[in-house]
Design an enzyme around this catalytic site. Structure first.
Site, short mmCIF file in Angstrom:
data_model
loop_
_atom_site.label_atom_id
_atom_site.label_comp_id
_atom_site.label_asym_id
_atom_site.label_seq_id
_atom_site.Cartn_x
_atom_site.Cartn_y
_atom_site.Cartn_z
N HIS A 169 43.70 28.68 45.26
CA HIS A 169 44.00 29.55 44.12
C HIS A 169 42.99 29.31 43.00
CE1 HIS A 169 48.15 31.19 45.05
NE2 HIS A 169 47.94 30.34 46.05
N GLU A 194 44.28 24.41 43.07
CA GLU A 194 43.89 25.25 41.94
C GLU A 194 42.48 24.89 41.49
OE1 GLU A 194 45.64 27.64 40.59
OE2 GLU A 194 47.73 27.29 41.21
N GLU A 239 41.88 36.01 41.79
CA GLU A 239 41.43 34.62 41.76
C GLU A 239 40.29 34.44 42.75
OE1 GLU A 239 45.00 32.37 42.43
OE2 GLU A 239 45.91 33.03 40.55
N HIS A 249 46.28 35.88 45.73
CA HIS A 249 46.15 36.54 44.43
C HIS A 249 44.74 37.11 44.34
CE1 HIS A 249 49.49 33.69 42.78
NE2 HIS A 249 50.00 34.77 43.33
#
Length: 677
Positions: A491, A564, A398, A395
């Site tokens: 991420h 994350e 990010e 992504h």
């Protein structure tokens, strides 16, 4: 009757050589994957003569030619004969011939062409980013202290003038070039009327920049519109733009009016990032959190899509300064290349880190693959090493994923005893930037196919999703050679603080119960002020079947995770930020006692079962219990609408669907039935 010898270089074949080659009546064996082949015919021939030969080349499959060129279609190929003056002269003049061939020191071979692998080396320039031809790109070079990354930038715009990337000429990606659109870029929307004009000049047409429009609605108030991901009609979160002609001490009000997520860390105290060139030059101060009166709220609705507004007040530190605003610390494709160049130029780190080209993206940008391990003279010891696979920036918005990856690389290539131990024990396969196209154009979530690549790991569309297809194939090859102990994709998370993991639940294998939770627990013990085990979640959801985490888990990697990292900060310790060095704990955790952590997990499960009034041996107890008091919500990261066919195939799919529906009606089938495209 001729004796031939295979060498790299020279005649280029259309496809990589993977089979035996049939030349002049003889079947020759070639190295798998060789793209460049040269044949030296050893024949007693007059030394002063210059000869040309017609080579009939075809690949052999099952003893039969799979491809054949007639004599009329062949191009004469110059051949240098051994012992000729022509060959001797070529050896004296050419710098392309080397004499360290595997078959002997006296056997010449051609040097590998420079452009064959576009990996950063100390001898050559970096690869220039390739942009879609619809994109305007300024030629200015921008450098931020901290990441030391020159970034290309372009023009100015204010009021209702659109800036950043020009509107796409088509609904899907067609082609790319270095520098983006041909011809001059669009001129500034307005010009300053004099030194007293306080109008801010906005710009975002540089690498990773995102701002489509700025409207001046008051003397010191601006309404901003972000550009959605290219070739999509959604995904706005990442912003990164420049402002000039600032005034010191005046409170400016900025409002981004087309954000799409209903919740944000801006509602929990997070601030935008500000960078002042004057402060960087005079005080050595880089990016910092700035802003007051921050609000995040729903402001409008367009075509059924709710829009949210982020508004904040900022004061610039200097008059006539050049400043930047960003959602998070930028990390561009050029930043990565410069980092890899620094590693390749370091005589120590380059011994452990070998960069290679995994593939090229849709736009032709390089996707790098790093292999990191301690070199060994013992083939058996190397074969016994387990593998660890890490990736980041699937992504593009990010950027914290890249900073965590950089922290890991800094650690694993250092002289730390833990790093040395890990290099001795494991082979690391690292893909530091999975979606370079999206990073370059400033997308938040998608690639130039208009799709979320982290929902496409099951794809068979190699040409549309090359980065994901080649990554999955690379991991499949590694699995055939050795055990992959861990897979982790880095991420960023926009709605929760701290660092945490999503894993898979091995409920179908009773002997492996809770094993997937051991590594995150180890990590929380190594970084208790940053990593939140209570925020981790271990589920296999249908909407996430196409993610790297679940696909790799189904391929046979039990420890398969998404890590994350928050866009905000840590709520667990005294500090409020997540340092880039966090990720080294990710693999030092393997040195922790496994059984002790497993026992602790079992005790936690027993306590939770008791609190719920359920027996310890009740059916499904282990698989249904979450160790989080508050489950991690994933509604904001659900990209199911960005799953499916790439943008350029959607129109084709609709035509096929319509055709099959008509054919179904002609054969008496019920209209509106299921049609698979």
């Amino acid at each position: 009757k001729h004796r031939a010898q295979w060498l790299y270089g020279g005649q280029t074949l259309c496809e990589p050589v993977e089979d035996n080659i049939f030349i002049n009546g003889h079947t020759m064996s070639s190295d798998t994957g060789a793209r460049y082949v040269c044949v030296l015919l050893h024949e007693p021939f007059p030394s002063s003569a210059r000869a040309e030969a017609l080579l009939c080349v075809c690949t052999m499959k099952s003893g039969r030619p799979a491809m054949h060129h007639s004599a009329e279609s062949l191009v004469p190929v110059p051949v240098l004969f051994a012992g000729s003056h022509m060959l001797e002269a070529a050896l004296l003049k050419s710098k392309q011939l080397l004499f360290n061939h595997l078959e002997g020191p006296g056997v010449p071979r051609l040097r590998e062409p420079r452009g064959l692998f576009a990996v950063p080396t100390s001898r050559g320039p970096l690869q220039a980013p390739r942009w879609p031809v619809e994109c305007e790109v300024i030629k200015e070079q921008i450098q931020h202290i901290g990441n030391r990354s020159p970034v290309c930038v372009t023009g100015h715009a204010t009021r209702s003038r659109e800036l950043g990337l020009a509107p796409a000429a088509s609904s899907y990606f067609t082609c790319s070039r270095v520098g983006g659109a041909r011809g001059p870029i669009t001129s500034p929307a307005v010009s300053l009327e004099g030194p007293e004009d306080t109008t801010l000049l906005f710009e975002s047409r540089f690498e990773s920049g995102n701002l489509q429009k700025a409207v001046r609605v008051g003397p010191y108030e601006y309404e901003l519109t972000l550009r959605m991901d290219l070739y999509t009609s959604k995904h706005t979160q990442w912003f990164y733009f420049r402002v000039r002609n600032t005034r010191k001490g005046i409170p400016y009000r900025f409002s981004i009016v087309n954000l799409m997520k209903p919740k944000s860390l801006y509602s929990m105290g997070m601030k935008p990032l500000l960078y002042s060139e004057r402060d960087a030059q005079t005080r050595g101060v880089g990016w910092r959190r700035e802003g007051g009166d921050i609000r995040y709220y729903r402001c409008s609705s367009e075509e059924g899509q709710a829009m949210y507004c982020l508004t904040w007040t900022a004061c610039f530190p200097h008059d006539h300064d050049t400043c930047y605003f960003a959602h998070f610390y930028p990390y561009t494709f050029s930043d990565l290349q410069r980092y890899l160049l620094a590693v390749a130029s370091d005589p120590v780190r380059s011994q452990y880190c070998k960069p290679r080209v995994l593939c090229s993206s849709l736009a032709g940008n390089t996707v790098y693959l790093l292999t990191i391990t301690s070199p060994s003279q013992n083939p058996g010891a190397t074969a016994a090493k387990k593998a660890v696979v890490l990736s980041a920036r699937v992504h593009p918005g990010e950027t914290n994923g890249s900073w965590v990856m950089r922290g890991f690389l800094d650690f694993i290539l250092s002289d730390s005893p833990d790093a040395q131990l890990l290099r001795e024990l494991f082979i690391f396969k690292v893909v530091p930037m999975l979606n370079p196209d999206g990073v370059i154009v400033g997308n938040y979530r998608c690639s130039l196919a208009g799709r979320d690549l982290n929902r496409s790991y099951r794809t068979v569309l190699k040409e549309s999703f090359p980065c994901i297809w080649h990554t999955r194939s690379m991991i499949q090859r590694v699995l055939e050679e050795r055990e992959v102990l861990l897979y982790c994709d880095f991420h960023g998370h926009s709605r929760k603080n701290n660092v945490f993991m999503y894993g898979c639940n091995n409920k179908s294998a009773p002997a492996q119960r809770l094993h997937e939770r051991v590594f995150p627990l180890m990590l929380s013990k190594n970084a208790p002020d940053k990593f939140s085990f209570r925020s981790c979640k271990f589920k296999v959801q249908k909407s996430k079947e196409g993610t790297g985490r679940i696909v790799m888990w189904r391929m046979g990697i039990p420890n398969s995770y998404t890590m994350e990292s928050t866009f905000g900060g840590s709520t667990l310790g005294k500090g409020s930020t997540i340092p880039t060095s966090l990720s080294f704990c990710c693999l030092v955790s393997f040195c922790c006692p496994f059984l002790q952590c497993l026992s602790e997990l079992q005790q936690q499960i027993h306590r939770k079962l008791k609190d719920l009034g359920r027996g310890q041996d009740s059916d499904g107890a282990w698989s249904d219990i979450s160790l989080s008091d508050i489950e991690s919500s994933t509604s904001g990261s659900n990209s199911s609408q960005s799953d499916g066919l790439p943008a350029h195939l959607l129109s084709v799919a609709e035509k096929v669907r319509a055709t099959r529906l008509r054919e179904g009606c002609n054969y008496g089938q019920r209209p509106g039935g299921n049609v698979n495209v």
